[in-house]
Design a protein around this motif. Structure first.
Motif, PDB file in Angstrom:
ATOM      1  N   UNK A 192      40.712 -53.035  17.293  1.00  0.00           N
ATOM      2  CA  UNK A 192      40.077 -54.388  17.448  1.00  0.00           C
ATOM      3  C   UNK A 192      39.689 -54.917  16.127  1.00  0.00           C
ATOM      4  N   UNK A 193      40.037 -56.217  16.141  1.00  0.00           N
ATOM      5  CA  UNK A 193      39.541 -57.035  14.864  1.00  0.00           C
ATOM      6  C   UNK A 193      39.430 -58.551  15.346  1.00  0.00           C
ATOM      7  N   UNK A 194      39.001 -59.227  14.481  1.00  0.00           N
ATOM      8  CA  UNK A 194      39.105 -60.982  14.791  1.00  0.00           C
ATOM      9  C   UNK A 194      38.741 -61.684  13.574  1.00  0.00           C
ATOM     10  N   UNK A 195      38.823 -62.897  13.964  1.00  0.00           N
ATOM     11  CA  UNK A 195      38.300 -63.993  12.956  1.00  0.00           C
ATOM     12  C   UNK A 195      37.624 -65.047  13.518  1.00  0.00           C
ATOM     13  N   UNK A 196      37.014 -65.533  12.754  1.00  0.00           N
ATOM     14  CA  UNK A 196      36.085 -66.690  12.920  1.00  0.00           C
ATOM     15  C   UNK A 196      36.169 -67.726  12.309  1.00  0.00           C
ATOM     16  N   UNK A 197      36.606 -69.154  12.339  1.00  0.00           N
ATOM     17  CA  UNK A 197      36.203 -70.432  11.502  1.00  0.00           C
ATOM     18  C   UNK A 197      35.217 -71.079  12.066  1.00  0.00           C
ATOM     19  N   UNK A 198      33.971 -71.369  11.333  1.00  0.00           N
ATOM     20  CA  UNK A 198      32.895 -72.165  12.274  1.00  0.00           C
ATOM     21  C   UNK A 198      32.184 -72.834  11.525  1.00  0.00           C
ATOM     22  N   UNK A 199      31.497 -73.830  12.138  1.00  0.00           N
ATOM     23  CA  UNK A 199      30.167 -74.556  11.461  1.00  0.00           C
ATOM     24  C   UNK A 199      29.201 -75.182  12.537  1.00  0.00           C
ATOM     25  N   UNK A 200      28.085 -75.294  12.362  1.00  0.00           N
ATOM     26  CA  UNK A 200      27.171 -75.655  13.352  1.00  0.00           C
ATOM     27  C   UNK A 200      26.311 -76.587  12.560  1.00  0.00           C
ATOM     28  N   UNK A 201      25.741 -77.522  13.115  1.00  0.00           N
ATOM     29  CA  UNK A 201      24.500 -78.321  12.561  1.00  0.00           C
ATOM     30  C   UNK A 201      23.958 -79.047  13.899  1.00  0.00           C
ATOM     31  N   UNK A 202      22.996 -80.011  13.567  1.00  0.00           N
ATOM     32  CA  UNK A 202      22.483 -80.685  14.734  1.00  0.00           C
ATOM     33  C   UNK A 202      23.191 -81.505  15.166  1.00  0.00           C
ATOM     34  N   UNK A 203      24.279 -82.036  14.595  1.00  0.00           N
ATOM     35  CA  UNK A 203      25.215 -82.742  15.337  1.00  0.00           C
ATOM     36  C   UNK A 203      26.200 -82.137  16.145  1.00  0.00           C
ATOM     37  N   UNK A 204      26.491 -81.241  15.997  1.00  0.00           N
ATOM     38  CA  UNK A 204      27.359 -80.240  16.937  1.00  0.00           C
ATOM     39  C   UNK A 204      27.627 -78.999  16.451  1.00  0.00           C
ATOM     40  N   UNK A 205      28.953 -78.280  16.969  1.00  0.00           N
ATOM     41  CA  UNK A 205      29.349 -77.074  16.416  1.00  0.00           C
ATOM     42  C   UNK A 205      30.983 -77.062  16.630  1.00  0.00           C
ATOM     43  N   UNK A 206      31.674 -76.028  15.731  1.00  0.00           N
ATOM     44  CA  UNK A 206      32.852 -76.222  16.051  1.00  0.00           C
ATOM     45  C   UNK A 206      33.241 -74.602  15.614  1.00  0.00           C
TER      46      UNK A 206
END
Lengths: 248, 625
Positions: free
Chosen positions: A86-100
């Motif tokens: 198993x393995x994986x990836x994540x592209x992300x960002x999060x702040x007060x306005x929202x998250x992705x």
């Protein structure tokens, strides 16, 4: 390849009937995975996004588990193996306005057959060579999610499947401890087959990778390092047989 | 009871199975664990920025748009980056520019003519660096509105009038632009457009237009040099109406109405051609709008020819040569004579009626009553009824003194009869119960009794007032037919077995008085002034006979001439001979008038009648004797 593997399994089954030694092996280790195709997808997604994100996971090496059942003689052993990767990836960002986040978790079950031969001894240390081949059943779960100010704009999850083949030559060092045998091994797994991911439904075409304009596919090839314990099954059952004889 | 110890083999099996279970539990739970979400660093916003217009070529609150318009802009923001500028028309985003400067093309064909709302939205960031800011969902928003007046062109408001004898082209002034001038163009017959004038006002006088029709257009030239189509005119021809007539001294002349654009006309040339669209003879050239008549000499009664006037315009300042003078000409196909009917061919005979009037019909106006005294149309009527596809009055018969008439309408299916004093107060009915499928003309008397020929033979006297059969004559029914009936319906001429018989009808009885056996050319007609008199032409002699005793009151020799008509009131007979129409006294045979003609069809083919000292042709013309 599949027919070859099935033929080998039948031969192994026949050989097992004449076997004198039976062993069970369980171990775990670290697997390194190529996954260049999926990494290219991440690169594309990051470029395509209109805001800053970070690639927090990019298909790193991860713990894998492996078990095997071996049988044969002192000079020759064969058997069945099953491993999970198993393995994986994540592209992300999060702040007060929202998250992705754009997450890809990829798992694979790899059933295979193996042949092991002793290469020599240095004292009690045994040097062995092993060749393993089998199937790779990959499953990719891809999730994309965007939320801004408590409004969810994206929440998509897709499951893809793919099947390929592998061959894995292994160099193993074993040391007996009481009735067990402790092994360290190093190997390189090569993936064969070009089948890309398909949606988890029959009849769907293969998914294209917009980052490479090729079929989106798993790439499990890579280095493996493993620590395992072997236990001879005849030692497990021999006392039972002796007890039965003693009672007679 | 004593418990026995667990065997060692059993413990090993438990260990083995537990190991296998733990192994697979491990395999199943070793899925990759993702890291937590990346925390995007943000800062506190720096407050609302001030957006300034550095450049925007929308300098008025109302923007007039006549063509595609390029809007250039540049904005600055005090402390936040301008991320997006949006252009909206009627709340619909037309363009988005992700910059603080650029240009936006307003395409006129995207909008219908009318008033629209144009707004420009300037969006800046918030300065926080948040995901929402980066996606344009967080920031500051500025908006300004303009009234956008879209006018594709002013063609709908382009009008034209005649002013002081010239063509005046009117168009609305273009608003919202610095107009340098308006340029007027005209397209010639070769579809080549010519610049015919530049004006600064919103009208143009074309001093060379004479009403020939034309395509004009106006362009607005802006100070910037931009050339905008502004309007067009497609003028239909308005040439003078050409007419033809004759004096009571039989002088023929053509005349035309005064042109609205008389001051644009250099001259008017009047032509005539005896062959249709052949070579024209120039008859007259007029240089004054008050001179609008041209006499035709050398043309004789009944001559067919084409008259034409050609308007010669004053020359344009540029070379403008019309390819076809038809644009400047108007034609009239005429027949020499005083025109009394609009339609050039009157299909029915012209019948004289009481009070010096005539009845005739054509396919356009229907049945008409025309006064020969004052030469005016007195009454007309159309029989336009459902079920009737043909409205023509056919087989017109007028009683000898002219009080009643009969005609077929509805394509011969119905008989229309009325008094000539009011031709619209009619009675219509089918006579097929007497005539069968046969539809003969029905001579009628002045007491409204018709002479009806039966399809199976025999002759009926039918009273139209009581709608009943008065009498029947059927001695030899299959070879008998009625010819004419006297004013009082007491005398009839009957054709029976190749012989014409004068019959007297009284007390429901027919009595033969006389027989006549003329040549093939013959004519019988009861007098319009005396009940018991009739005329008889046997191919050689024309006689006026009193029916009572069959006495010949007068007899003239017109052998060699074709008998045409008799005017009983004035004791005159009309005949044709060669290229002459001859009017003789029925009393003495004296030649009273010799009317030279060119076309003998005027009496050979077309019908003429004689009444009130006038020769009437069913081509719709009169010759005054």
């Amino acid at each position: 390849m599949r027919k070859t593997l099935l033929s080998a399994i039948l031969l192994l089954w026949a050989a097992m009937l004449y076997s004198q030694d039976f062993q069970i092996e369980a171990g775990s280790g670290a697997g390194f995975y190529k996954m260049e195709n999926l990494k290219a997808l991440n690169t594309y997604v990051m470029k395509d996004l209109g805001f800053n994100t970070k690639l927090t996971d990019d298909f790193p090496a991860w713990v894998y588990f492996k078990g095997a059942l071996l049988f044969g003689t002192e000079n020759y052993m064969a058997g069945f193996a099953l491993s999970h990767h198993s393995t994986g990836s994540r592209i992300s960002a999060q702040d007060y306005s929202g998250s992705y986040h754009f997450d890809n978790i990829i798992n694979a079950w790899m059933p295979g057959i193996l042949i092991k031969v002793p290469l020599g001894n240095i004292g009690k240390v045994e040097l062995e060579g092993q060749l393993e081949a089998g199937f790779i059943y990959s499953k990719l779960m891809s999730t994309e999610y965007l939320e801004l100010f408590d409004t969810v704009y994206l929440d998509n999850t897709y499951n893809f499947k793919a099947m390929n083949l592998y061959v894995e030559p292994i160099l193993k060092i074993s040391y007996p401890v009481k009735s067990f045998k402790i092994s360290c091994q190093i190997s390189y797994m090569s993936q064969f087959g070009k089948e890309g991911f398909k949606l988890d439904q029959q009849g769907n075409p293969q998914v294209m990778n917009p980052g490479t304009n090729t079929v989106l596919k798993p790439e499990w090839s890579g280095l493996r390092m493993n620590f395992s314990i072997l236990y001879p099954l005849d030692k497990l059952f021999l006392p039972v047989m002796k007890e039965k004889k003693g009672t007679n | 009871m004593q418990l026995s110890p667990v065997p060692a083999s059993f413990s090993r099996k438990i260990i083995l199975l537990s190991s296998i279970f733990i192994l697979f539990l491990g395999l199943a739970s070793c899925e990759y664990k993702l890291h937590d979400l990346y925390q995007n660093p943000t800062v506190e916003g720096t407050g609302e920025p001030a957006v300034n217009i550095v450049d925007l070529n929308l300098d008025q609150d109302t923007v007039y748009m006549y063509a595609d318009r390029n809007v250039t802009f540049r904005f600055t923001s005090s402390n936040q980056e301008i991320r997006t500028i949006r252009f909206l028309v009627d709340d619909e985003v037309k363009d988005t520019v992700n910059s603080n400067q650029g240009e936006f093309l307003l395409v006129i064909n995207d909008f219908y003519s009318g008033i629209h709302d144009l707004s420009i939205q300037v969006l800046t960031g918030s300065g926080t660096g948040s995901i929402a800011e980066q996606l344009g969902a967080e920031g500051y928003y500025f908006e300004n509105h303009w009234v956008l007046v879209v006018i594709h062109n002013a063609s709908g408001e382009c009008t034209h009038t005649a002013e002081n004898g010239y063509l005046r082209l009117n168009f609305p002034a273009m608003q919202g632009h610095d107009i340098k001038e308006y340029v007027i163009y005209r397209r010639d017959g070769n579809s080549v457009t010519h610049d015919i004038g530049h004006v600064w006002t919103n009208h143009f006088i074309d001093t060379c237009y004479v009403g020939e029709g034309g395509d004009y257009s106006v362009h607005a030239i802006l100070n910037s040099g931009q050339d905008l189509f502004w309007g067009y005119w497609m003028l239909d021809p308005e040439l003078p109406r050409l007419s033809f007539s004759a004096t009571e001294t039989n002088q023929y002349f053509m005349y035309w109405s005064r042109s609205k654009y008389y001051n644009g006309i250099a001259s008017i040339k009047a032509y005539a051609s005896k062959t249709n669209y052949g070579n024209y003879d120039l008859l007259h050239t007029s240089y004054s709008p008050n001179d609008s008549i041209a006499f035709l000499n050398g043309y004789k009664f009944g001559d067919e020819f084409t008259s034409k006037i050609e308007l010669v315009p004053k020359a344009y300042s540029f070379t403008y040569v019309p390819d076809y003078d038809e644009y400047y000409s108007t034609y009239d196909e005429v027949m020499a004579g005083y025109r009394f009917a609009n339609y050039i061919y009157v299909p029915n005979l012209i019948k004289t009626a009481e009070n010096n009037q005539i009845l005739f019909s054509d396919e356009q106006t229907g049945l008409m009553k025309y006064s020969l005294t004052d030469l005016t149309l007195r009454q007309s009527t159309l029989y336009d009824h459902s079920g009737c596809n043909v409205y023509t009055f056919s087989d017109l018969c007028v009683s000898p003194f002219g009080k009643f008439f009969t005609a077929h309408v509805c394509d011969f299916a119905q008989v229309y009869t009325a008094s000539t004093s009011d031709i619209t107060n009619y009675h219509v009915g089918s006579m097929s119960f007497l005539t069968g499928q046969y539809s003969p003309d029905i001579p009628v008397s002045d007491n409204h009794i018709g002479l009806v020929n039966s399809v199976i033979g025999g002759v009926y006297l039918y009273n139209f007032d009581t709608q009943s059969v008065v009498a029947e004559y059927a001695v030899n029914p299959t070879v008998t037919s009625g010819v004419c009936i006297s004013s009082n319906a007491d005398y009839v001429i009957i054709y029976e077995m190749g012989i014409y018989k004068l019959m007297h009808y009284s007390n429901h009885q027919f009595m033969q008085l006389q027989t006549y056996d003329p040549d093939n050319n013959n004519f019988f007609e009861f007098s319009s002034v005396a009940n018991d008199q009739f005329s008889y032409w046997d191919g050689q002699f024309l006689s006026i006979i009193r029916a009572t005793d069959q006495a010949v009151l007068s007899k003239i020799d017109i052998s060699g001439e074709k008998f045409v008509a008799v005017d009983y009131k004035n004791h005159e007979a009309l005949t044709g001979k060669g290229q002459h129409l001859l009017v003789r006294s029925t009393d003495t045979g004296e030649l009273l008038h010799d009317v030279p003609i060119n076309d003998i069809n005027i009496y050979n083919y077309y019908h003429c009648s004689l009444s009130d000292h006038k020769i009437l042709s069913n081509k719709g013309i009169i010759y005054f004797l």
